[in-house]
Scaffold this motif. Structure first.
Motif, PDB file in Angstrom:
ATOM      1  N   TRP A 196     -36.868   9.055  30.196  1.00 41.48           N
ATOM      2  CA  TRP A 196     -36.903  10.464  29.839  1.00 41.48           C
ATOM      3  C   TRP A 196     -38.291  11.027  30.076  1.00 41.48           C
ATOM      4  O   TRP A 196     -39.294  10.421  29.723  1.00 41.48           O
ATOM      5  CB  TRP A 196     -36.520  10.644  28.371  1.00 41.48           C
ATOM      6  N   LYS A 197     -38.340  12.228  30.673  1.00 41.94           N
ATOM      7  CA  LYS A 197     -39.615  12.885  30.928  1.00 41.94           C
ATOM      8  C   LYS A 197     -39.465  14.398  30.824  1.00 41.94           C
ATOM      9  O   LYS A 197     -38.351  14.929  30.813  1.00 41.94           O
ATOM     10  CB  LYS A 197     -40.152  12.527  32.324  1.00 41.94           C
ATOM     11  N   THR A 198     -40.608  15.072  30.788  1.00 45.95           N
ATOM     12  CA  THR A 198     -40.641  16.535  30.859  1.00 45.95           C
ATOM     13  C   THR A 198     -41.499  16.911  32.061  1.00 45.95           C
ATOM     14  O   THR A 198     -42.632  16.468  32.189  1.00 45.95           O
ATOM     15  CB  THR A 198     -41.241  17.148  29.580  1.00 45.95           C
ATOM     16  N   TRP A 199     -40.928  17.718  32.947  1.00 45.01           N
ATOM     17  CA  TRP A 199     -41.590  18.122  34.185  1.00 45.01           C
ATOM     18  C   TRP A 199     -41.888  19.611  34.091  1.00 45.01           C
ATOM     19  O   TRP A 199     -40.970  20.428  33.944  1.00 45.01           O
ATOM     20  CB  TRP A 199     -40.665  17.853  35.364  1.00 45.01           C
ATOM     21  N   THR A 200     -43.158  19.974  34.144  1.00 44.23           N
ATOM     22  CA  THR A 200     -43.554  21.376  34.007  1.00 44.23           C
ATOM     23  C   THR A 200     -43.996  21.931  35.354  1.00 44.23           C
ATOM     24  O   THR A 200     -44.842  21.346  36.034  1.00 44.23           O
ATOM     25  CB  THR A 200     -44.703  21.526  32.992  1.00 44.23           C
TER      26      THR A 200
ATOM     27  N   GLN B  65     -46.251  16.155  34.846  1.00 43.10           N
ATOM     28  CA  GLN B  65     -45.220  15.495  34.052  1.00 43.10           C
ATOM     29  C   GLN B  65     -45.811  14.785  32.850  1.00 43.10           C
ATOM     30  O   GLN B  65     -46.984  14.424  32.845  1.00 43.10           O
ATOM     31  CB  GLN B  65     -44.475  14.468  34.902  1.00 43.10           C
TER      32      GLN B  65
ATOM     33  N   ALA C  14     -40.777  24.399  31.855  1.00 43.69           N
ATOM     34  CA  ALA C  14     -40.691  22.968  31.581  1.00 43.69           C
ATOM     35  C   ALA C  14     -39.231  22.527  31.671  1.00 43.69           C
ATOM     36  O   ALA C  14     -38.334  23.207  31.168  1.00 43.69           O
ATOM     37  CB  ALA C  14     -41.253  22.648  30.205  1.00 43.69           C
TER      38      ALA C  14
ATOM     39  N   TRP D  34     -36.808  19.332  30.795  1.00 39.06           N
ATOM     40  CA  TRP D  34     -36.599  18.038  30.122  1.00 39.06           C
ATOM     41  C   TRP D  34     -35.477  17.328  30.859  1.00 39.06           C
ATOM     42  O   TRP D  34     -34.404  17.898  31.061  1.00 39.06           O
ATOM     43  CB  TRP D  34     -36.235  18.291  28.665  1.00 39.06           C
ATOM     44  N   TYR D  35     -35.725  16.083  31.296  1.00 34.06           N
ATOM     45  CA  TYR D  35     -34.717  15.434  32.131  1.00 34.06           C
ATOM     46  C   TYR D  35     -34.585  13.943  31.865  1.00 34.06           C
ATOM     47  O   TYR D  35     -35.490  13.291  31.333  1.00 34.06           O
ATOM     48  CB  TYR D  35     -35.010  15.667  33.615  1.00 34.06           C
TER      49      TYR D  35
ATOM     50  N   THR E 174     -34.126  23.438  29.879  1.00 35.06           N
ATOM     51  CA  THR E 174     -35.327  24.084  30.411  1.00 35.06           C
ATOM     52  C   THR E 174     -35.853  25.092  29.394  1.00 35.06           C
ATOM     53  O   THR E 174     -35.112  25.587  28.542  1.00 35.06           O
ATOM     54  CB  THR E 174     -35.034  24.843  31.726  1.00 35.06           C
TER      55      THR E 174
END
Length: 282
Positions: free
Chosen positions: A228-232, A249, A206, A208-209, A193
């Motif tokens: 894989w994605k980034t969730w803000t 995202q 953000a 990252w997961y 994070t």
């Protein structure tokens, strides 16, 4: 997140030719109980995480409550500066572990930068769970992690997004249940994070997961895959805790896949049953 996107967590398009991901070959098991079917580029896996993209449109107009205050964080800053990460950039931190829950979701996060990062990581896990595919638990999740105003605007849109047609494309019945003998998998595993901005009243964090989605079973044609994605998350400090006001995202960053042999459905189902999730503290 819209159910129209058939690649659940925004996973890269797969090809039938040798099952290559970005030029790297993925070996499938010799005797795969997933009915022996090859992983074709079918698009029935548009997961919950894609559905939450609706949030951006629905609650973009919600203003943050600004109570003022200085950055009281004792955690690391959003950016360490310099050309290289410092020695502690990958070191786990956390000054106040979360010890309480609300509806099974961690709550009572610290009113600090670290607390906001911990909240965002745990919210991603909750919103990426199988609970989002059941109406009652979905409503509880929204009420728990979003502000009251945001949750009220999201509920109807989410119910529409998780329609019976969408659930059917995921291999679930109208109530979100998997066929007897099969295991539906939907998990978000935070890797890290970062607080992009922080004040005592609001924060942008953000996450990252790695996402897991699919059906594990002997007759499944949609095996569990990863992406894989980034969730803000735009967070607001309200009623003594961090809550989501808005979120968005984007794909990646995704590492190059290793040359790992894919597990069988029995192995995946056993792992899902044996390995529980985590409460994340930053």
């Amino acid at each position: 997140m819209t159910p129209g996107d058939e690649n659940d967590y925004g996973e890269p398009t797969r090809t039938d030719e040798g099952h290559r991901y970005g030029g790297t070959r993925l070996r499938l098991p010799e005797d795969d109980p997933y009915g022996g079917a090859r992983r074709t580029a079918r698009g029935p896996s548009r997961s919950m995480v894609t559905v939450v993209g609706v949030v951006v449109v629905l609650i973009a107009a919600i203003a943050f409550a600004n109570r003022g205050g200085d950055d009281s964080s004792s955690g690391p800053s959003a950016s360490t500066g310099g050309d290289k990460p410092n020695a502690t950039s990958t070191t786990p931190t956390g000054t106040k572990p979360v010890r309480t829950t609300t509806g099974g979701i961690p709550s009572g996060f610290a009113h600090t930068r670290q607390g906001a990062e911990s909240a965002a990581a745990n919210f991603a896990v909750a919103l990426g769970s199988t609970g989002m595919f059941h109406k009652d638990s979905r409503h509880d999740l929204l009420d728990t992690v979003y502000t009251t105003a945001a949750a009220a605007k999201l509920q109807a849109a989410m119910d529409q997004a998780y329609s019976s047609d969408f659930l059917a494309r995921m291999g679930l019945d109208a109530d979100g249940n998997a066929p007897k003998g099969d295991t539906f998998v939907s998990r978000v595993v935070p890797v890290g994070t970062t607080a992009q901005s922080y004040s005592a009243a609001k924060a942008k964090v953000a996450v990252w997961y790695l996402g897991l989605i699919g059906m594990s079973g002997t007759t499944s044609t949609d095996p569990v895959t990863s992406s894989w994605k980034t969730w803000t998350f735009d967070l607001q400090w309200t009623d003594g805790d961090w809550k989501i006001v808005d979120d968005a995202q984007q794909d990646g960053p995704a590492p190059v896949p290793g040359d790992d042999t894919a597990a069988t459905s029995d192995e995946i189902s056993k792992a899902i049953e044996e390995y529980g999730g985590f409460t994340y503290a930053r």
